[in-house]
Design an enzyme around this catalytic site. Structure first.
Site, PDB file in Angstrom:
ATOM      1  CB  SER A 216       8.593 -18.680   4.290  1.00 21.62           C
ATOM      2  OG  SER A 216       9.608 -18.219   3.404  1.00 21.62           O
ATOM      3  NE  ARG A 220       6.718 -13.092   6.075  1.00 16.87           N
ATOM      4  CZ  ARG A 220       7.664 -13.786   5.459  1.00 16.87           C
ATOM      5  NH1 ARG A 220       7.606 -13.956   4.145  1.00 16.87           N
ATOM      6  NH2 ARG A 220       8.651 -14.333   6.130  1.00 16.87           N
ATOM      7  CG  ASN A 224      -0.265 -11.638   7.771  1.00 14.85           C
ATOM      8  OD1 ASN A 224      -0.357 -11.028   8.828  1.00 14.85           O
ATOM      9  ND2 ASN A 224       0.832 -12.269   7.407  1.00 14.85           N
TER      10      ASN A 224
END
Length: 292
Positions: A216, A220, A224
């Protein structure tokens, strides 16, 4: 007409820009034999630039009234130091972790900021160099945002995982950390059978936690930046879609307006993503210092 025949479609344009400069073609989702040269070269270059900027800030530091650059560096250092103190309560560990967090923030911010360059600028320059070397410029691939490459972000998060394991052993000792792996989060039992069952369950839960945090952490940042890169490509297509109609003529205008608005908004995104990655690094390293 010949030029129009070779003009790429919108999908071909995006697919071309999403190709990496690689040593070999990737054959599967996970292929450790593939090296994305563009991500490696650009990230190392940007990292050296970040270190140089920090060195300039330290070199130009004075006890008098600071200039704008020195004041900005001091504010950044103070911000990172405060976050390190809030998450890492071991003063000895902070001597390494605080500068590490500062380096992580600056490095990731600069890599993210590559997304603000015109989409076709560096790829077009590389295509000219590639063609001058006798190769087909249409096969000159280059991606300029290292953090939009999953191998880069997972590499960074994996390095954080290794540091967490090192500090877990360093702070708690090998025996203490091993004991924690089989007793947290559900504890243990005096009954040997229950103790064995709980030990296996606890170990599995700890492994899942380490893997989940690492994946994660990297995903992440990647998600993005990858999304931001795609939006810039779609906006760039608007500028090349002019036709002899009112809507076609207005597309380049929309390209400039949309590109400017998204670039301004993206400055917040690249800063926020660098900050989040740095904060999670501090939080995970802080957890490695805590006993369950």
């Amino acid at each position: 007409m010949a030029a129009d025949a070779h003009a790429p479609t919108a999908s071909e344009y995006i697919v071309h820009h999403l190709q990496h400069l690689q040593n070999i073609k990737q054959k599967s989702i996970i292929d450790f034999s593939v090296v994305n040269y563009d991500s490696v070269i650009i990230s190392v270059t940007i990292g050296a630039l970040g270190l140089f900027l920090l060195w300039l800030g330290a070199r130009a530091a004075t006890s008098g009234v600071p200039g704008r650059f020195q004041a900005a560096v001091e504010l950044l250092v103070e911000m990172v130091d405060n976050q390190a103190k809030a998450n890492i309560h071991n003063a000895e560990s902070r001597k390494f972790i605080a500068p590490l967090a500062l380096t992580v923030f600056v490095w990731i911010f600069l890599m993210n900021a590559m997304d603000l360059l015109p989409v076709d600028l560096l790829p077009a320059i590389w295509a000219q160099i590639y063609g001058a070397a006798g190769h087909d410029p249409h096969h000159a691939y280059l991606r300029v945002v290292p953090t939009a490459d999953l191998s880069t972000t997972l590499g960074l998060s994996s390095a954080v995982l290794v540091l967490c394991l090192i500090y877990s052993v360093k702070i708690k000792g090998l025996g203490g950390w091993t004991h924690e792996l089989v007793t947290a989060p559900f504890g243990t039992s005096k009954n040997p059978v229950f103790a064995l069952i709980l030990g296996v369950v606890n170990l599995l839960m700890q492994i899942i936690e380490y893997v989940a945090k690492t994946v994660s952490h990297g995903m992440r940042l990647f998600g993005n930046m990858y999304a931001g890169e795609l939006v810039f490509m779609l906006i760039a297509l608007m500028g090349g879609a002019a036709a002899m109609s009112l809507s076609g003529v207005l597309l380049p205008v929309g390209h400039i307006i949309a590109g400017s608005i998204w670039a301004i908004f993206h400055i917040l995104i690249i800063t926020l993503q660098a900050f989040i990655f740095m904060m999670l690094t501090l939080i995970y390293l802080g957890q490695a210092h805590e006993a369950h």
